[in-house]
Design a protein around this motif. Structure first.
Motif, PDB file in Angstrom:
ATOM      1  N   LEU A 138       0.833  -1.202   0.000  1.00 45.57           N
ATOM      2  CA  LEU A 138       0.000   0.000   0.000  1.00 45.57           C
ATOM      3  C   LEU A 138       0.862   1.245   0.000  1.00 45.57           C
ATOM      4  O   LEU A 138       0.447   2.297  -0.460  1.00 45.57           O
ATOM      5  N   ALA A 139       2.093   1.136   0.521  1.00 42.09           N
ATOM      6  CA  ALA A 139       2.976   2.302   0.580  1.00 42.09           C
ATOM      7  C   ALA A 139       3.743   2.482  -0.721  1.00 42.09           C
ATOM      8  O   ALA A 139       4.512   3.421  -0.843  1.00 42.09           O
ATOM      9  N   GLY A 140       3.555   1.595  -1.679  1.00 41.78           N
ATOM     10  CA  GLY A 140       4.265   1.713  -2.953  1.00 41.78           C
ATOM     11  C   GLY A 140       5.222   0.555  -3.146  1.00 41.78           C
ATOM     12  O   GLY A 140       5.720  -0.007  -2.183  1.00 41.78           O
ATOM     13  N   GLU A 141       5.467   0.230  -4.418  1.00 39.03           N
ATOM     14  CA  GLU A 141       6.268  -0.957  -4.703  1.00 39.03           C
ATOM     15  C   GLU A 141       7.721  -0.782  -4.276  1.00 39.03           C
ATOM     16  O   GLU A 141       8.331  -1.692  -3.733  1.00 39.03           O
ATOM     17  N   LYS A 142       8.277   0.400  -4.510  1.00 41.90           N
ATOM     18  CA  LYS A 142       9.688   0.616  -4.151  1.00 41.90           C
ATOM     19  C   LYS A 142       9.858   0.531  -2.643  1.00 41.90           C
ATOM     20  O   LYS A 142      10.784  -0.099  -2.140  1.00 41.90           O
ATOM     21  N   GLU A 143       8.949   1.179  -1.936  1.00 42.87           N
ATOM     22  CA  GLU A 143       9.059   1.183  -0.483  1.00 42.87           C
ATOM     23  C   GLU A 143       8.886  -0.228   0.068  1.00 42.87           C
ATOM     24  O   GLU A 143       9.591  -0.645   0.979  1.00 42.87           O
ATOM     25  N   ALA A 144       7.935  -0.973  -0.500  1.00 44.59           N
ATOM     26  CA  ALA A 144       7.720  -2.355  -0.059  1.00 44.59           C
ATOM     27  C   ALA A 144       8.986  -3.175  -0.267  1.00 44.59           C
ATOM     28  O   ALA A 144       9.355  -3.992   0.581  1.00 44.59           O
ATOM     29  N   MET A 145       9.658  -2.928  -1.380  1.00 41.21           N
ATOM     30  CA  MET A 145      10.881  -3.677  -1.658  1.00 41.21           C
ATOM     31  C   MET A 145      11.940  -3.378  -0.612  1.00 41.21           C
ATOM     32  O   MET A 145      12.633  -4.276  -0.143  1.00 41.21           O
ATOM     33  N   ALA A 154      16.691  -6.121   3.377  1.00 41.24           N
ATOM     34  CA  ALA A 154      15.823  -5.244   4.160  1.00 41.24           C
ATOM     35  C   ALA A 154      16.183  -5.287   5.637  1.00 41.24           C
ATOM     36  O   ALA A 154      15.943  -4.337   6.369  1.00 41.24           O
ATOM     37  N   GLN A 155      16.772  -6.429   6.097  1.00 43.73           N
ATOM     38  CA  GLN A 155      17.167  -6.494   7.503  1.00 43.73           C
ATOM     39  C   GLN A 155      18.400  -5.643   7.765  1.00 43.73           C
ATOM     40  O   GLN A 155      18.669  -5.267   8.894  1.00 43.73           O
ATOM     41  N   ARG A 156      19.177  -5.370   6.717  1.00 41.19           N
ATOM     42  CA  ARG A 156      20.439  -4.658   6.926  1.00 41.19           C
ATOM     43  C   ARG A 156      20.402  -3.205   6.497  1.00 41.19           C
ATOM     44  O   ARG A 156      21.220  -2.418   6.930  1.00 41.19           O
ATOM     45  N   ILE A 157      19.504  -2.869   5.581  1.00 37.93           N
ATOM     46  CA  ILE A 157      19.477  -1.501   5.057  1.00 37.93           C
ATOM     47  C   ILE A 157      18.085  -0.922   5.251  1.00 37.93           C
ATOM     48  O   ILE A 157      17.101  -1.525   4.842  1.00 37.93           O
ATOM     49  N   ALA A 158      18.011   0.221   5.894  1.00 39.78           N
ATOM     50  CA  ALA A 158      16.735   0.924   6.004  1.00 39.78           C
ATOM     51  C   ALA A 158      16.884   2.248   5.278  1.00 39.78           C
ATOM     52  O   ALA A 158      17.941   2.864   5.302  1.00 39.78           O
ATOM     53  N   LEU A 159      15.820   2.656   4.616  1.00 44.82           N
ATOM     54  CA  LEU A 159      15.887   3.857   3.802  1.00 44.82           C
ATOM     55  C   LEU A 159      14.716   4.753   4.172  1.00 44.82           C
ATOM     56  O   LEU A 159      13.585   4.301   4.234  1.00 44.82           O
ATOM     57  N   VAL A 160      14.994   6.007   4.456  1.00 45.87           N
ATOM     58  CA  VAL A 160      13.918   6.973   4.677  1.00 45.87           C
ATOM     59  C   VAL A 160      13.765   7.748   3.384  1.00 45.87           C
ATOM     60  O   VAL A 160      14.686   8.430   2.949  1.00 45.87           O
ATOM     61  N   GLN A 161      12.618   7.587   2.747  1.00 44.03           N
ATOM     62  CA  GLN A 161      12.410   8.228   1.451  1.00 44.03           C
ATOM     63  C   GLN A 161      11.940   9.658   1.659  1.00 44.03           C
ATOM     64  O   GLN A 161      11.593  10.073   2.748  1.00 44.03           O
ATOM     65  N   GLN A 162      11.943  10.407   0.539  1.00 44.50           N
ATOM     66  CA  GLN A 162      11.520  11.802   0.645  1.00 44.50           C
ATOM     67  C   GLN A 162      10.066  11.906   1.099  1.00 44.50           C
ATOM     68  O   GLN A 162       9.704  12.765   1.865  1.00 44.50           O
ATOM     69  N   GLU A 163       9.231  11.009   0.593  1.00 46.78           N
ATOM     70  CA  GLU A 163       7.849  11.018   1.077  1.00 46.78           C
ATOM     71  C   GLU A 163       7.335   9.588   1.107  1.00 46.78           C
ATOM     72  O   GLU A 163       7.733   8.764   0.306  1.00 46.78           O
ATOM     73  N   SER A 164       6.474   9.329   2.059  1.00 47.45           N
ATOM     74  CA  SER A 164       5.834   8.025   2.137  1.00 47.45           C
ATOM     75  C   SER A 164       4.346   8.260   2.008  1.00 47.45           C
ATOM     76  O   SER A 164       3.735   8.874   2.864  1.00 47.45           O
ATOM     77  N   ARG A 165       3.791   7.788   0.906  1.00 48.05           N
ATOM     78  CA  ARG A 165       2.370   8.036   0.707  1.00 48.05           C
ATOM     79  C   ARG A 165       1.553   6.925   1.362  1.00 48.05           C
ATOM     80  O   ARG A 165       2.000   5.798   1.469  1.00 48.05           O
ATOM     81  N   LEU A 166       0.364   7.275   1.771  1.00 47.31           N
ATOM     82  CA  LEU A 166      -0.509   6.299   2.417  1.00 47.31           C
ATOM     83  C   LEU A 166      -1.810   6.227   1.646  1.00 47.31           C
ATOM     84  O   LEU A 166      -2.358   7.240   1.233  1.00 47.31           O
ATOM     85  N   LEU A 167      -2.303   5.012   1.452  1.00 49.51           N
ATOM     86  CA  LEU A 167      -3.532   4.833   0.711  1.00 49.51           C
ATOM     87  C   LEU A 167      -4.718   4.769   1.672  1.00 49.51           C
ATOM     88  O   LEU A 167      -5.732   5.408   1.478  1.00 49.51           O
ATOM     89  N   PHE A 168      -4.565   3.982   2.716  1.00 49.55           N
ATOM     90  CA  PHE A 168      -5.605   3.861   3.719  1.00 49.55           C
ATOM     91  C   PHE A 168      -5.024   4.330   5.040  1.00 49.55           C
ATOM     92  O   PHE A 168      -3.840   4.152   5.289  1.00 49.55           O
ATOM     93  N   PRO A 169      -5.834   4.941   5.900  1.00 50.88           N
ATOM     94  CA  PRO A 169      -5.281   5.464   7.144  1.00 50.88           C
ATOM     95  C   PRO A 169      -4.695   4.340   8.002  1.00 50.88           C
ATOM     96  O   PRO A 169      -5.244   3.244   8.064  1.00 50.88           O
ATOM     97  N   SER A 170      -3.564   4.630   8.622  1.00 54.25           N
ATOM     98  CA  SER A 170      -3.032   3.671   9.586  1.00 54.25           C
ATOM     99  C   SER A 170      -2.492   4.462  10.766  1.00 54.25           C
ATOM    100  O   SER A 170      -2.232   5.653  10.655  1.00 54.25           O
ATOM    101  N   ARG A 171      -2.359   3.786  11.893  1.00 53.35           N
ATOM    102  CA  ARG A 171      -1.843   4.461  13.076  1.00 53.35           C
ATOM    103  C   ARG A 171      -0.323   4.443  13.050  1.00 53.35           C
ATOM    104  O   ARG A 171       0.294   3.601  12.393  1.00 53.35           O
ATOM    105  N   ALA A 172       0.283   5.378  13.802  1.00 52.01           N
ATOM    106  CA  ALA A 172       1.743   5.523  13.774  1.00 52.01           C
ATOM    107  C   ALA A 172       2.436   4.219  14.155  1.00 52.01           C
ATOM    108  O   ALA A 172       3.402   3.813  13.529  1.00 52.01           O
ATOM    109  N   TRP A 173       1.916   3.517  15.173  1.00 52.71           N
ATOM    110  CA  TRP A 173       2.591   2.277  15.591  1.00 52.71           C
ATOM    111  C   TRP A 173       2.497   1.210  14.523  1.00 52.71           C
ATOM    112  O   TRP A 173       3.430   0.425  14.332  1.00 52.71           O
ATOM    113  N   GLU A 174       1.393   1.198  13.774  1.00 48.13           N
ATOM    114  CA  GLU A 174       1.274   0.221  12.682  1.00 48.13           C
ATOM    115  C   GLU A 174       2.326   0.507  11.622  1.00 48.13           C
ATOM    116  O   GLU A 174       2.917  -0.399  11.041  1.00 48.13           O
ATOM    117  N   PHE A 175       2.560   1.801  11.383  1.00 48.02           N
ATOM    118  CA  PHE A 175       3.542   2.204  10.391  1.00 48.02           C
ATOM    119  C   PHE A 175       4.947   1.775  10.821  1.00 48.02           C
ATOM    120  O   PHE A 175       5.703   1.218  10.028  1.00 48.02           O
TER     121      PHE A 175
END
Lengths: 346, 330
Positions: free
Chosen positions: A235-242, B100-121
């Motif tokens: 739901l957050a996008g394919e790149k982000e999911a990856m 994914a276990q070794r690299i985390a990336l904070v993107q410029q924006e994270s879009r949301l389709l359906f509302p979720s709570r901060a802890w779920e995120f």
């Protein structure tokens, strides 16, 4: 912070299952022939507990022979379309996606019709002939979703407006082809246009097809359910999911094929029933939130409940004439679609 | 042998010294809409290294390739030339989940389709640690809470993501990245009482461990005793001289960074194939006069040379034997 636990999941599902059971009992009572609810409930429970092997009274034939198969079909079709709707919404990141809106149902209907035409030319045993329609519907659904997906892409990204328009245009094109085929080949046993355009659950299905439907549903819905956590991240996008560890291409192919199977199976026995896959997931999201581990089983049960109610209304409101069940779902679904569309633009 | 390898073998220390965590080696990239056209955009070959605890800033004008470099480092793009190593593994070749276990990336924006709570995120960051349908464990909840607390957003946990300010949202997104890369605050030290403290200070713990564990049922007088004889520091360990090869290891866990309570997980690995045992197998049939290895040995050698055990369960020849989790409170 209250993450979903298995206990909570099962508890919520059993509540929905109880509601479904109650709805089924009421649906069995209602109809042209009046049946006492108390007597029916008592008889059904003793039947379920294996105290008796058949319903005692003479309405048994109507209730078990006519109404129950139709209700079971509604359960299967409602669950299939809702799970397909949830899957398309997550995969295409579009809250308005649904097999009907995207044209996938129309593709499945065209596939079924082509299969029926081919079947008429071939000399097949009745058992085989019954199975060729769902296969054609599945192929029609798969090809349509692939086409709509390609139509909806812009610069390598899915553009939701283009996708929806692409789906709606594809649906109307396919419906025109269906209309053409039905007019030119009216001699073939292709069922009426009301069946294909508005949906109908009144046709009794042969036993072999019933098994295929049940088996196909379990396999396809199960396959989608194994990707439930991945769908949450998609739901957050394919790149982000990856980046969060989702094997996006694998999830995409599994869910597309499984959702096409569900749509194809449902359409081949019931025609195109619209908006179930749109309406039910949204209601379930309002109640349970957007976690797919909960949403997928809830939508399956909710879709079953909704379609049993819709079909019961369709056969009782204008009794003794049947309304197409798709008319009932469109009455409820189209306003919801407009509401969601307005809210997105606002 | 090493020329045939696409990935460094475990323990191949020549690639990255233990100090260097991230190593970018002569990496370049070019983007063209189709192969026949001249590239619209190129990233010249570049190299740099980063060590643990370092903050690295990538500066440059618009469209100079900053985001492309990040995509290359995070492994979502494959470089045109050159290689990128994180802890000695090529990032692009790691399985998606391990990456994914070794690299985390904070993107410029994270879009949301359906509302979720901060802890779920924030909990999404724990996804790479489980299968398709797992339910969150208490450990995950603890980690998510810690991550939120670390960015000063603990009070946002139950708020809706679309109902908080842009700055608060950025903090929650950062908390997800922290939860994704989180290791429990657990630094293992052998208790001084169980081993000679001078020895411990000299030898890194994993070195000591590598020689300590032996195949199940090992005895000093048993079969293959000669081949499996402990080397180095372990040879003088009393557990080997009079015992069964088993050992008691006591860990001391510093609790300085733990808020009020912590979960500590200890894992014991079993060394599946001791390297010196394998070495003996290789050299046994080797004929020094002709410099030819016997056919079977050659086959084994070829097989091992193509083996990529990186990021698998037998990573560094270790196999998990037992793991235990304990809760600690003040």
């Amino acid at each position: 912070m209250r993450p979903l636990t298995l206990t909570r999941l099962l508890l919520r599902c059993s509540i929905l299952a109880l509601i479904l059971f109650a709805v089924v009992v009421v649906a069995m009572k209602l109809g042209a022939v009046q049946v006492s609810l108390y007597g029916l409930g008592k008889d059904l429970i003793s039947l379920l507990l294996h105290r008796t092997s058949s319903l005692s009274s003479d309405y048994g034939m109507i209730v078990l022979g006519i109404r129950l198969p139709r209700i079971l079909l509604a359960i299967f079709v409602g669950a299939s379309l809702s799970v397909a709707g949830v899957s398309f919404q997550a995969l295409l990141r579009n809250p308005l996606a649904d097999p009907y809106v995207l044209g996938v149902s129309s593709g499945a209907a065209l596939g079924s019709i082509v299969a029926l035409i081919v079947e008429g030319r071939l000399d097949l045993s009745p058992e085989m002939a019954g199975l060729i329609t769902p296969v054609g519907a599945f192929l029609g659904a798969t090809i349509t979703i692939a086409a709509v997906y390609i139509l909806g892409r812009r610069d390598g990204q899915i553009d939701s407006t283009t996708l929806l328009l692409g789906g709606i245009i594809t649906a109307s094109f396919l419906q025109a082809v269906i209309m053409f085929l039905m007019t030119t080949l009216s001699g073939n046993n292709l069922r009426g246009s009301a069946f294909w355009f508005m949906g109908d659950l009144s046709t009794p299905q042969p036993r072999s097809l019933q098994y295929l439907l049940a088996f196909g549903f379990v396999i396809a819905a199960g396959a989608i359910y194994t990707t439930a956590s991945d769908l949450n991240l998609l739901l957050a996008g394919e790149k982000e999911a990856m980046h969060l560890g989702v094997d996006v291409p694998r999830v995409r192919i599994v869910v597309y094929i499984a959702a096409s199977i569900l749509t194809g199976l449902a359409v081949s026995v019931s025609g195109t029933i619209g908006y179930v896959g749109l309406l039910v997931p949204h209601v379930m999201r309002l109640i349970f939130g957007s976690d797919h581990r909960m949403l997928i089983p809830a939508s399956a049960l909710g879709g079953a409940i909704a379609l049993v109610i819709a079909d019961t209304l369709a056969r009782t409101v204008t009794s003794p004439t049947d309304l197409p069940v798709g008319a009932m779902t469109a009455l409820a679904g189209a306003p919801l679609f407009i509401y969601l569309l307005r809210r997105r633009i606002a | 042998m090493s020329s045939a390898l696409r990935h460094p073998l475990p323990g191949d220390a020549s690639r990255a010294t233990p100090e260097v965590r991230l190593s970018v080696e002569q990496v370049s990239y070019a983007y063209a809409p189709n192969p026949s056209q001249a590239p619209l955009f190129t990233l010249e070959a570049m190299s740099f290294q980063a060590r643990p605890g370092e903050l690295v800033a990538i500066l440059g004008p618009n469209a100079s390739g900053k985001s492309t470099l990040l995509k290359l480092i995070s492994g979502s793009l494959a470089p045109l030339s050159g290689r990128i190593f994180l802890n000695g593994f090529e990032t692009h070749s790691l399985p998606v989940k391990t990456r994914a276990q070794r690299i985390a990336l904070v993107q410029q924006e994270s879009r949301l389709l359906f509302p979720s709570r901060a802890w779920e995120f924030v909990m999404q960051g724990r996804h790479p640690y489980g299968g398709g349908l797992r339910f969150e464990s208490e450990e995950d909840i603890l980690i998510a809470n810690n991550a939120l607390a670390q960015v000063g957003a603990a009070e946002l946990a139950d708020r809706w993501m679309d109902k908080i300010s842009g700055g608060e949202k950025q903090r929650v997104i950062l908390a997800r990245a922290l939860a994704q890369e989180y290791r429990l605050p657990f630094q293992a030290h052998i208790d001084e009482n169980s081993l000679d403290s001078k020895l411990v200070s000299k030898i890194p713990i994993n070195y000591a461990k590598k020689n300590r564990l032996l195949p199940r049922g090992w005895k000093p007088t048993g079969p293959h005793a000669a081949e499996t004889k402990p080397h180095g520091a372990a040879a003088s360990d009393p557990d080997y001289l009079n015992g069964c090869g088993c050992d008691t290891i006591i860990y001391r866990i510093p609790l300085g960074k733990v808020p009020n309570a912590a979960k500590v997980r200890a894992q014991l690995f079993y060394q599946t194939i001791p390297p010196y045992y394998l070495h003996q197998r290789f050299t046994d049939t080797y004929d020094p006069s002709t410099h030819n290895a016997a056919e079977n040995t050659q086959r084994l050698m070829d097989f091992v040379a193509r083996l990529n055990v990186g990021a698998t369960e037998i990573h560094e020849w270790k196999l998990l034997v037992a793991g235990t989790t304990h809760s600690i409170t003040d």
